[in-house]
Design a protein around this motif. Structure first.
Motif, PDB file in Angstrom:
ATOM      1  N   UNK A 118      20.161 -73.731 -48.541  1.00 23.22           N
ATOM      2  CA  UNK A 118      19.019 -74.263 -48.116  1.00 23.22           C
ATOM      3  C   UNK A 118      18.614 -75.435 -47.466  1.00 23.22           C
ATOM      4  N   UNK A 119      19.088 -75.262 -46.103  1.00 25.56           N
ATOM      5  CA  UNK A 119      18.674 -76.369 -45.359  1.00 25.56           C
ATOM      6  C   UNK A 119      17.462 -75.901 -44.662  1.00 25.56           C
ATOM      7  N   UNK A 120      16.273 -76.269 -45.382  1.00 26.07           N
ATOM      8  CA  UNK A 120      15.101 -75.416 -45.051  1.00 26.07           C
ATOM      9  C   UNK A 120      14.134 -76.226 -43.977  1.00 26.07           C
ATOM     10  N   UNK A 121      14.324 -77.416 -43.856  1.00 27.47           N
ATOM     11  CA  UNK A 121      13.739 -78.322 -43.020  1.00 27.47           C
ATOM     12  C   UNK A 121      13.981 -77.795 -41.641  1.00 27.47           C
ATOM     13  N   UNK A 122      12.855 -77.878 -40.802  1.00 26.54           N
ATOM     14  CA  UNK A 122      12.951 -77.485 -39.196  1.00 26.54           C
ATOM     15  C   UNK A 122      13.034 -78.916 -38.520  1.00 26.54           C
ATOM     16  N   UNK A 212      15.313 -62.647 -44.396  1.00 26.64           N
ATOM     17  CA  UNK A 212      15.031 -63.653 -44.711  1.00 26.64           C
ATOM     18  C   UNK A 212      14.173 -64.659 -43.837  1.00 26.64           C
ATOM     19  N   UNK A 213      13.514 -65.729 -44.235  1.00 26.71           N
ATOM     20  CA  UNK A 213      13.034 -66.659 -43.412  1.00 26.71           C
ATOM     21  C   UNK A 213      13.590 -67.338 -42.362  1.00 26.71           C
ATOM     22  N   UNK A 214      12.902 -67.621 -41.381  1.00 30.13           N
ATOM     23  CA  UNK A 214      13.525 -68.467 -40.358  1.00 30.13           C
ATOM     24  C   UNK A 214      14.650 -69.515 -40.600  1.00 30.13           C
ATOM     25  N   UNK A 215      14.030 -70.134 -41.432  1.00 31.56           N
ATOM     26  CA  UNK A 215      15.210 -71.274 -41.848  1.00 31.56           C
ATOM     27  C   UNK A 215      16.671 -70.842 -42.307  1.00 31.56           C
ATOM     28  N   UNK A 216      16.665 -69.627 -42.797  1.00 35.29           N
ATOM     29  CA  UNK A 216      17.892 -69.184 -43.063  1.00 35.29           C
ATOM     30  C   UNK A 216      19.027 -68.978 -41.843  1.00 35.29           C
ATOM     31  N   UNK A 220      22.413 -71.196 -41.034  1.00 34.32           N
ATOM     32  CA  UNK A 220      23.775 -70.570 -40.745  1.00 34.32           C
ATOM     33  C   UNK A 220      24.125 -71.043 -39.375  1.00 34.32           C
ATOM     34  N   UNK A 221      23.662 -71.011 -38.268  1.00 30.58           N
ATOM     35  CA  UNK A 221      23.724 -71.401 -36.968  1.00 30.58           C
ATOM     36  C   UNK A 221      24.109 -72.892 -37.039  1.00 30.58           C
ATOM     37  N   UNK A 222      23.372 -73.946 -37.641  1.00 27.44           N
ATOM     38  CA  UNK A 222      23.931 -74.868 -37.575  1.00 27.44           C
ATOM     39  C   UNK A 222      25.167 -75.255 -38.405  1.00 27.44           C
ATOM     40  N   UNK A 237      18.791 -56.214 -43.448  1.00 25.57           N
ATOM     41  CA  UNK A 237      18.114 -55.445 -44.668  1.00 25.57           C
ATOM     42  C   UNK A 237      18.096 -56.340 -46.009  1.00 25.57           C
ATOM     43  N   UNK A 238      18.730 -57.497 -45.872  1.00 25.60           N
ATOM     44  CA  UNK A 238      18.920 -58.691 -47.132  1.00 25.60           C
ATOM     45  C   UNK A 238      17.994 -59.627 -46.977  1.00 25.60           C
ATOM     46  N   UNK A 239      17.571 -60.150 -48.012  1.00 26.73           N
ATOM     47  CA  UNK A 239      16.976 -61.588 -48.091  1.00 26.73           C
ATOM     48  C   UNK A 239      17.794 -62.521 -48.718  1.00 26.73           C
ATOM     49  N   UNK A 240      17.179 -63.582 -49.667  1.00 28.18           N
ATOM     50  CA  UNK A 240      18.004 -64.562 -49.978  1.00 28.18           C
ATOM     51  C   UNK A 240      18.678 -63.957 -51.434  1.00 28.18           C
TER      52      UNK A 240
END
Length: 258
Positions: A118-122, A212-216, A220-222, A237-240
């Protein structure tokens, strides 16, 4: 009945193991005990020796002294030692961050898979970390309020929170509420620790759900772009709250090097 291993500070960490073959340790996130990922563990055990454990303060692993991320890293290192001194590790949510921090600290992780740390910060628009009064609720002796606040911190709207608080499993979540500050400590400012990620040399699979939301996906890319050998995989098709039966064959292929 669980088995136990002593962590570096003497805390007894409860764990289970199932299957045979190369070891893979499953690290759960918030509101999880060692039993939470059992569908996944059972499926992985068809291919590997799968370990699951109670993080300190949960299940049958006691809280021991002031919390520190370093103590949890030592707990995971103790499990790796039990598994033979080296192991694959899969972490979900804040458990994924613990797995990342352990790998960066030099715990002998042979292959690392993480689902939506959960690195949720933009990074372009970071916001100050705020627990919305979670610790204050715990200090006031109201773990139910703390658990509900945590759900809101994760992005749930009021309707979703009301649905969960009326569910049969809600008392179990409330029981685990005192450990929620651990998850916030792992998440920190919500930004990927890029410098520490560069220390990870193990092959790393960073997964995110297609719903999932954009942060996910951003997280992953980061992760994959900072480690020495990283791959991103989107799970359609999956979420958190990923379906463990969908996840299991993806992880089995990764940990078996297929």
């Amino acid at each position: 009945m669980p088995e136990f291993v002593r962590s570096a500070d003497g805390t007894r960490i409860a764990y289970d193991s199932l299957g045979s073959g190369d070891p893979v340790i499953v690290v759960g996130g918030a509101f999880n005990t060692r039993s939470s990922p059992y569908p996944l563990v059972t499926l992985l055990a068809e291919h590997v020796t799968a370990y699951t454990f109670d993080r300190r303060g949960k299940g049958e692993s006691p809280e021991s002294g002031p919390y520190a991320v370093e103590r949890e890293i030592e707990d995971l290192a103790a499990l790796v030692a039990v598994a033979g001194g080296a192991a694959g590790v899969y972490g979900h949510s804040s458990g994924a961050i613990l797995a990342i921090e352990a790998a960066a600290a030099g715990v002998h992780i042979t292959r690392l898979a993480v689902y939506e740390p959960p690195y949720t910060a933009d990074p372009e628009h970071p916001a100050p970390a705020d627990d919305l009064g979670l610790q204050a609720a715990l200090d006031a002796g109201d773990p139910a309020a703390a658990a509900a606040l945590f759900l809101r911190i994760t992005g749930m709207d009021d309707a979703a929170v009301r649905s969960i608080t009326s569910a049969l499993f809600w008392p179990g979540l409330v029981h685990l509420a005192p450990t929620l500050p651990h998850e916030l400590a792992l998440t920190g400012d919500g930004l990927p620790p890029r410098e520490r990620l560069t220390a990870i040399t193990a092959p790393t699979l960073a997964l995110a759900g297609g719903r999932s939301p954009a942060w996910a996906a951003r997280a992953a890319v980061a992760v994959a772009s900072c480690v020495a050998d990283g791959t991103v995989l989107t799970v359609p098709g999956q979420g958190h709250d990923v379906d463990q039966a969908v996840l299991a064959p993806l992880l089995a292929d990764f940990f078996l090097g297929r």
